[in-house]
Design a protein around this motif. Structure first.
Motif, PDB file in Angstrom:
ATOM      1  N   UNK A  61       0.829  -1.220   0.000  1.00 28.22           N
ATOM      2  CA  UNK A  61       0.000   0.000   0.000  1.00 28.22           C
ATOM      3  C   UNK A  61       0.854   1.257   0.000  1.00 28.22           C
ATOM      4  N   UNK A  62       1.986   1.217   0.692  1.00 32.15           N
ATOM      5  CA  UNK A  62       2.883   2.379   0.763  1.00 32.15           C
ATOM      6  C   UNK A  62       4.319   1.869   0.716  1.00 32.15           C
ATOM      7  N   UNK A  63       4.910   1.770  -0.481  1.00 33.30           N
ATOM      8  CA  UNK A  63       6.264   1.209  -0.608  1.00 33.30           C
ATOM      9  C   UNK A  63       7.299   1.896   0.279  1.00 33.30           C
ATOM     10  N   UNK A  64       7.141   3.213   0.530  1.00 35.22           N
ATOM     11  CA  UNK A  64       8.119   3.910   1.361  1.00 35.22           C
ATOM     12  C   UNK A  64       8.124   3.410   2.802  1.00 35.22           C
ATOM     13  N   UNK A  65       7.042   2.701   3.206  1.00 35.81           N
ATOM     14  CA  UNK A  65       6.970   2.151   4.552  1.00 35.81           C
ATOM     15  C   UNK A  65       7.427   0.685   4.602  1.00 35.81           C
ATOM     16  N   UNK A  66       7.925   0.206   3.474  1.00 36.92           N
ATOM     17  CA  UNK A  66       8.537  -1.126   3.466  1.00 36.92           C
ATOM     18  C   UNK A  66       9.703  -1.135   4.451  1.00 36.92           C
ATOM     19  N   UNK A  67       9.955  -2.303   5.067  1.00 35.45           N
ATOM     20  CA  UNK A  67      11.015  -2.408   6.067  1.00 35.45           C
ATOM     21  C   UNK A  67      12.272  -3.004   5.445  1.00 35.45           C
ATOM     22  N   UNK A  68      13.401  -2.320   5.658  1.00 30.59           N
ATOM     23  CA  UNK A  68      14.699  -2.768   5.146  1.00 30.59           C
ATOM     24  C   UNK A  68      15.538  -3.239   6.322  1.00 30.59           C
ATOM     25  N   UNK A  69      16.012  -4.471   6.231  1.00 28.38           N
ATOM     26  CA  UNK A  69      16.958  -4.982   7.228  1.00 28.38           C
ATOM     27  C   UNK A  69      18.339  -4.979   6.583  1.00 28.38           C
ATOM     28  N   UNK A  70      19.310  -4.428   7.283  1.00 25.18           N
ATOM     29  CA  UNK A  70      20.631  -4.269   6.677  1.00 25.18           C
ATOM     30  C   UNK A  70      21.715  -4.318   7.743  1.00 25.18           C
ATOM     31  N   UNK A  71      22.944  -4.467   7.291  1.00 23.58           N
ATOM     32  CA  UNK A  71      24.101  -4.413   8.192  1.00 23.58           C
ATOM     33  C   UNK A  71      25.217  -3.659   7.491  1.00 23.58           C
ATOM     34  N   UNK A  72      26.101  -3.094   8.292  1.00 23.73           N
ATOM     35  CA  UNK A  72      27.218  -2.309   7.759  1.00 23.73           C
ATOM     36  C   UNK A  72      28.506  -3.059   8.023  1.00 23.73           C
ATOM     37  N   UNK A  73      29.240  -3.362   6.957  1.00 24.49           N
ATOM     38  CA  UNK A  73      30.471  -4.122   7.100  1.00 24.49           C
ATOM     39  C   UNK A  73      30.193  -5.601   7.292  1.00 24.49           C
ATOM     40  N   UNK A  74      31.263  -6.364   7.432  1.00 22.73           N
ATOM     41  CA  UNK A  74      31.135  -7.827   7.530  1.00 22.73           C
ATOM     42  C   UNK A  74      30.504  -8.259   8.838  1.00 22.73           C
ATOM     43  N   UNK A  75      30.852  -7.603   9.934  1.00 27.13           N
ATOM     44  CA  UNK A  75      30.411  -8.062  11.253  1.00 27.13           C
ATOM     45  C   UNK A  75      29.407  -7.112  11.899  1.00 27.13           C
ATOM     46  N   UNK A  76      28.817  -6.213  11.111  1.00 33.21           N
ATOM     47  CA  UNK A  76      27.884  -5.247  11.676  1.00 33.21           C
ATOM     48  C   UNK A  76      26.586  -5.893  12.133  1.00 33.21           C
ATOM     49  N   UNK A  77      26.010  -5.342  13.201  1.00 26.43           N
ATOM     50  CA  UNK A  77      24.734  -5.859  13.708  1.00 26.43           C
ATOM     51  C   UNK A  77      23.614  -5.494  12.745  1.00 26.43           C
ATOM     52  N   UNK A  78      22.584  -6.332  12.703  1.00 29.44           N
ATOM     53  CA  UNK A  78      21.442  -6.078  11.830  1.00 29.44           C
ATOM     54  C   UNK A  78      20.667  -4.857  12.324  1.00 29.44           C
ATOM     55  N   UNK A  79      20.245  -4.028  11.390  1.00 33.14           N
ATOM     56  CA  UNK A  79      19.434  -2.850  11.697  1.00 33.14           C
ATOM     57  C   UNK A  79      18.192  -2.867  10.812  1.00 33.14           C
ATOM     58  N   UNK A  80      17.134  -2.181  11.276  1.00 37.60           N
ATOM     59  CA  UNK A  80      15.889  -2.129  10.505  1.00 37.60           C
ATOM     60  C   UNK A  80      15.406  -0.684  10.420  1.00 37.60           C
ATOM     61  N   UNK A  81      15.045  -0.271   9.219  1.00 36.68           N
ATOM     62  CA  UNK A  81      14.485   1.061   8.997  1.00 36.68           C
ATOM     63  C   UNK A  81      13.410   0.968   7.921  1.00 36.68           C
TER      64      UNK A  81
END
Length: 389
Positions: A61-81
């Protein structure tokens, strides 16, 4: 190849990264879907920033409100935005963490590809083709100044490495603004920014105008930007001047300098040009770069005399401020006679005693009685002409 007077041109064929993003997905259907949802350029930004997207929950319904899970670098913790927040954070990281160097190359050495990458910046080399910027060559003039020959929107221009960083940053920010679809240049807020400037409310100026430089840097080079009325261009230049000075007084002088240089381009040879040159000169002076500031302050004075009316109160105020700033710059460079001459000119233009007291003491001590003799000569009434008979 060698140019006139020791000038040199270095090919960038070995360091350009044209087509790298097209090869990244390798024809993968999942990669194509990721580009469709997140945006192809934002997927490229993700790769350049060293971020890994590990999961994507799509909101139909609102693609901009889709949730992205990502990490920074090889050992970075998972983040969600949310997708919109992810784009903003990603763009901010790339803009703030720009690389590249203005370190000069030795004239008698053929620079290696690694050296060229260091000067231009690995991120700039990756981002340029994604953002429609074609890097052609690195030019060095006889004085040692470096310029990049770039093709931007079909036009070839010579830009400093710092200017390339500004163009890249502007285009990244424009991607975010276009996704939000909410940015517009609203000239009706400029008077409010002027009022905030008079009241010393620097944060309010940044709040009102802080999103302007990125889109304006790109818009300036467009056909629509070139076709804008002189009045609109002057208003934009004035707004950028206010914003640049606000950033300078908040201690963000590198950003202030970029904005003021952009303002000079928008001002062109219009009535706001003297103001923009003065503001940039003042910023450089406050950075302890008095030698560079002198040229901009002199340019401000020359343009004020050429463009503004002689009885214009704004011209008089600018001339006074520029003369006082020039006195500071000359004193920093130990050009004491020039400093005191500039002060005398400011005095003749009506500078207040408080303003005149802020500079000149060092110069007067250095020159002592010598300056008093020169000043007495300058103040003496002109002798009547001798009788020709």
């Amino acid at each position: 190849m060698m140019g006139q007077g020791g000038a040199r041109s270095f090919s960038l064929a070995e360091v350009r990264t044209d087509g790298w993003f097209d090869q990244l997905g390798g024809g993968s259907e999942a990669f194509s879907q990721l580009c469709e949802i997140v945006g192809a350029r934002f997927v490229a930004f993700t790769a350049v920033a060293g971020v890994r997207i590990t999961a994507l929950e799509v909101d139909g319904r609102d693609p901009d409100r889709s949730m992205v899970e990502f990490s920074i670098g090889e050992d970075g913790a998972a983040q969600r935005l949310t997708l919109s927040d992810y784009r903003r954070r990603l763009a901010h990281a790339l803009i703030v963490e720009q690389d590249g160097s203005s370190d000069p190359l030795e004239l008698d050495e053929a620079p290696s590809p690694e050296r060229l990458r260091l000067v231009i910046g690995a991120r700039n080399l990756l981002l340029a083709p994604v953002l429609g910027i074609e890097l052609l060559s690195l030019e060095r003039d006889a004085a040692g100044a470096l310029r990049l020959a770039c093709r931007v929107d079909g036009a070839v221009a010579l830009v400093e490495v710092a200017e390339l960083r500004a163009i890249v940053s502007a285009r990244i920010q424009l991607e975010v603004d276009q996704r939000k679809g909410s940015f517009a240049i609203d000239l009706s807020i400029v008077p409010e920014a002027e009022r905030a400037s008079r009241e010393g409310d620097l944060e309010r100026i940044v709040e009102l105008l802080g999103r302007w430089p990125g889109p304006l840097s790109v818009f300036l080079r467009s056909a629509e930007g070139q076709a804008m009325s002189a009045e609109a261009r002057s208003a934009i230049a004035h707004a950028l001047g206010l914003l640049g000075t606000a950033h300078a007084r908040l201690g963000q002088r590198e950003l202030a300098e970029e904005i003021q240089r952009l303002g000079i381009q928008w001002a062109s040879d219009g009535p706001r040009a003297p103001e923009l040159f003065f503001r940039l000169g003042e910023t450089l002076l406050d950075e302890g770069r008095g030698g560079e500031a002198i040229g901009f302050l002199r340019r401000a004075l020359a343009l004020a005399r050429a463009i503004l009316d002689d009885g214009d109160a704004e011209r008089r105020a600018l001339e006074v401020a520029a003369r006082l700033a020039l006195a500071r710059a000359f004193e920093e460079r130990e050009r004491y006679a020039a400093a005191l001459s500039s002060l005398e000119r400011a005095r003749s233009l009506g500078a207040s005693s408080e303003a005149l007291a802020t500079v000149g003491a060092r110069s007067r001590r250095a020159l002592g009685a010598s300056w008093e003799a020169v000043r007495a000569y300058l103040d003496a009434p002109a002798a009547p002409p001798k009788d020709a008979t």
